[in-house]
Design a protein around this motif. Sequence first.
Motif, PDB file in Angstrom:
ATOM      1  N   TRP A   1      -2.539 -13.234 -29.548  1.00  0.00           N
ATOM      2  CA  TRP A   1      -3.943 -13.657 -29.593  1.00  0.00           C
ATOM      3  C   TRP A   1      -4.862 -12.524 -30.039  1.00  0.00           C
ATOM      4  O   TRP A   1      -6.078 -12.607 -29.871  1.00  0.00           O
ATOM      5  CB  TRP A   1      -4.378 -14.138 -28.204  1.00  0.00           C
ATOM      6  CG  TRP A   1      -4.031 -15.547 -27.892  1.00  0.00           C
ATOM      7  CD1 TRP A   1      -2.787 -16.061 -27.687  1.00  0.00           C
ATOM      8  CD2 TRP A   1      -4.948 -16.648 -27.725  1.00  0.00           C
ATOM      9  NE1 TRP A   1      -2.853 -17.397 -27.401  1.00  0.00           N
ATOM     10  CE2 TRP A   1      -4.180 -17.787 -27.415  1.00  0.00           C
ATOM     11  CE3 TRP A   1      -6.330 -16.784 -27.808  1.00  0.00           C
ATOM     12  CZ2 TRP A   1      -4.745 -19.045 -27.187  1.00  0.00           C
ATOM     13  CZ3 TRP A   1      -6.901 -18.036 -27.579  1.00  0.00           C
ATOM     14  CH2 TRP A   1      -6.108 -19.149 -27.276  1.00  0.00           C
TER      15      TRP A   1
ATOM     16  N   HIS B   1       1.830 -19.480 -35.900  1.00  0.00           N
ATOM     17  CA  HIS B   1       1.108 -19.398 -34.621  1.00  0.00           C
ATOM     18  C   HIS B   1      -0.366 -19.689 -34.866  1.00  0.00           C
ATOM     19  O   HIS B   1      -0.752 -20.065 -35.975  1.00  0.00           O
ATOM     20  CB  HIS B   1       1.356 -18.035 -33.948  1.00  0.00           C
ATOM     21  CG  HIS B   1       1.194 -18.103 -32.466  1.00  0.00           C
ATOM     22  ND1 HIS B   1      -0.017 -17.882 -31.844  1.00  0.00           N
ATOM     23  CD2 HIS B   1       2.071 -18.423 -31.483  1.00  0.00           C
ATOM     24  CE1 HIS B   1       0.142 -18.052 -30.530  1.00  0.00           C
ATOM     25  NE2 HIS B   1       1.400 -18.385 -30.285  1.00  0.00           N
TER      26      HIS B   1
ATOM     27  N   TRP C   1       8.424 -27.770 -31.736  1.00  0.00           N
ATOM     28  CA  TRP C   1       7.776 -27.283 -30.511  1.00  0.00           C
ATOM     29  C   TRP C   1       6.302 -27.060 -30.810  1.00  0.00           C
ATOM     30  O   TRP C   1       5.899 -25.972 -31.238  1.00  0.00           O
ATOM     31  CB  TRP C   1       8.433 -25.972 -30.102  1.00  0.00           C
ATOM     32  CG  TRP C   1       8.476 -25.652 -28.639  1.00  0.00           C
ATOM     33  CD1 TRP C   1       9.560 -25.757 -27.821  1.00  0.00           C
ATOM     34  CD2 TRP C   1       7.439 -25.089 -27.809  1.00  0.00           C
ATOM     35  NE1 TRP C   1       9.248 -25.317 -26.550  1.00  0.00           N
ATOM     36  CE2 TRP C   1       7.958 -24.907 -26.522  1.00  0.00           C
ATOM     37  CE3 TRP C   1       6.095 -24.734 -28.047  1.00  0.00           C
ATOM     38  CZ2 TRP C   1       7.211 -24.391 -25.458  1.00  0.00           C
ATOM     39  CZ3 TRP C   1       5.353 -24.219 -26.993  1.00  0.00           C
ATOM     40  CH2 TRP C   1       5.915 -24.055 -25.715  1.00  0.00           C
TER      41      TRP C   1
HETATM   42  C1  GLC Z   1       0.210 -20.394 -24.937  1.00  0.00           C
HETATM   43  C2  GLC Z   1      -0.372 -19.357 -25.854  1.00  0.00           C
HETATM   44  C3  GLC Z   1       0.523 -18.998 -26.956  1.00  0.00           C
HETATM   45  C4  GLC Z   1       1.979 -18.987 -26.686  1.00  0.00           C
HETATM   46  C5  GLC Z   1       2.391 -20.166 -25.843  1.00  0.00           C
HETATM   47  C6  GLC Z   1       3.837 -20.175 -25.425  1.00  0.00           C
HETATM   48  O1  GLC Z   1      -0.094 -21.661 -25.295  1.00  0.00           O
HETATM   49  O2  GLC Z   1      -1.582 -19.776 -26.414  1.00  0.00           O
HETATM   50  O3  GLC Z   1       0.104 -17.815 -27.517  1.00  0.00           O
HETATM   51  O4  GLC Z   1       2.613 -19.106 -27.890  1.00  0.00           O
HETATM   52  O5  GLC Z   1       1.601 -20.276 -24.750  1.00  0.00           O
HETATM   53  O6  GLC Z   1       4.086 -21.228 -24.585  1.00  0.00           O
END
Ligand code: GLC
Length: 456
Positions: free
Chosen positions: A77, A124, A230
Motif C-alpha cells: 500500500w 494489486h 482470487w
Molecule cells: C488486504 C490488503 C491487500 C492484501 C490483502 C490480502 O485486502 O488490502 O493489500 O493484498 O489484504 O488478503
Amino acid sequence: METRKHSLSASLLILWSIISILPCKSDARDIKENKAPGESNNKLDWFHEAKFGLFIHWGLYAVPAGAWEGKTGYGEWIQYGAGIPGAVYEKFASQFNPSNFNAEEWVSVAKNAGMKYIVITSKHHEGFCMYDSKLTDYDIVDATPYKKDPMKELAAECRRQGIKLCFYYSVKDWHHENYPIEYTYFSKAHPDGFLGFPEKNKPDYRKYFSYMQDQVKELLTNYGPVGIIWFDWYGSALNPGQTENRAMAKQLVDSIHKWQPSCLINNRLGGIGADYGTPEQEIPDGVQKQAFEVCMTLNNHWGYNKNDNNWKRTDEVIYNICDIASKGGNYLLNIGPTALGEFPEKSKEILKGVGKWMQMNGEAIYNTTSSRVSVRWNPDVEMITRKPGTYYLHIFKYPEDNRVYLNDFKENVKTVYFLADKEKQPLKFDIHPEGIMIHVPDEPVDEINTVIVVKY
Ligand code: GLC
C-alpha cells in the motif's frame, strides 16, 4: 472547520470501506459448505485436499521495499500510505528488473514446504500488471527492463511440479482512469485520485469493469488451468445496493465459469459467485460450516519490506496449519519477494522447517476434515483432524503423566500409533465408559506436534 469536515468524511469513508469488505449475509449464502468425512462436492475437492498454499505479493512496491522518505512501515500500500504521486510511483517500473527470478526455485520452495497451490498477484491495487497484458502498457513486459512475463514461466513450472497456479486480481485499481475514487479510501495525499494525473474525464466504472473483464479473460485463457481467481477487494463498488455494478460482476462470474468451469472464485468480488470465505490474518473460532481459507503474512507485511524482521516461527506456522485444518479450512501463507525476484532468506528457512514436519505428518492434514471431539485437557489434545475411520490427535503439549484422554469417544477403536513411527508400533490404550485413555512413552516423537493416529 474545513479540516474537521475532512477528517470526519475521511473516517466515515474508511469505516464504510471496512464494512464493505466484510461478507454480508447474502454474500455468505453463496459460499459452499465444508464436506463431511468421505463426502465429495467436486469443484472444491482439490481445495479441501490441498489445505496449504503459498500467497505471493509481488509488484512495483518491491522497489521501495517498504521505505519512503524516512519511514519504513509500508508494504504493497506504499503508494497510498506514503502519498506517492502516481507519476513518481510509475517510475518504479523502470527500476524493476527481477533478473534473479527463478520459477523452478519458487515452485520448489512451495512444494517442499508441503504447499499444494500458489496464489500470486497478477495486479494489486497499484494497477501494475505482473503479466503481459495486451490491454495496458503498465505491465512487466512493456514497462520494465525485465521485458519478460514471469507468469508464463511460473505457469509452466507449476504444471511441471504438480502445483496449482492461482491468480490474485485486485478489483480496486489506483492507476486506471476509469476507476472512481469514491470506491476506494479517501486519501488527503491523493485528492484527485491516485493517478497522479487529475481526472480528465469523469471516471466510468462500466468502462473499468470491461477492462477488468478482459484482463481476467487474459489470465484465464493464456496460462493454462487456473485453480482460483482470487479477487481482492472492491472498496464500496460492489456493495449491496450497487445494482448495476453487481449485475456486471455477476456477468463476470458467468464468464469465468465459461472460460474455466473448474476455476474457484473467492468471496471478494462482492461475494458474488463465491466458493469460499477468506478470513485475513486471523483464524476463526471453532469448526466452520462453510469452506474457508485463512490468508496470513509470514512477517508483518504482504509486499516485501526490507526492515520487517517480525517473522513467525516454524512451530507457529505448523500450529496454524493444524488449527485451521481442524476447523475445516485452508492456510494461505504469504511471501513478499524482492524486486530482484528473490524470496527473502528467512521465508525460505521457515518454510523448510514446515516442510520437514509436513513430510512426516502430512497424512494428518491433507484431505482431512474438521473435528473437535470433547477432550479432557490433560494433556492438550488441542486439535483433531479426521478421515473416514481415522482420528488424528495433534499433541502440541506433550503430557507429563504419559496419558492422553479422549472423552465422549464412543467409537470402537482398533489401533493407536504415532504417525511419525514408520513401524506403526501400537500404543496401549484402555477403554473407559466415557472414552479411551492412551499410554504414551516419556519422550514425544516430534518436538513440535506429535500426532497420534486413532483407527476405529
Ligand atoms: C488486504 C490488503 C491487500 C492484501 C490483502 C490480502 O485486502 O488490502 O493489500 O493484498 O489484504 O488478503
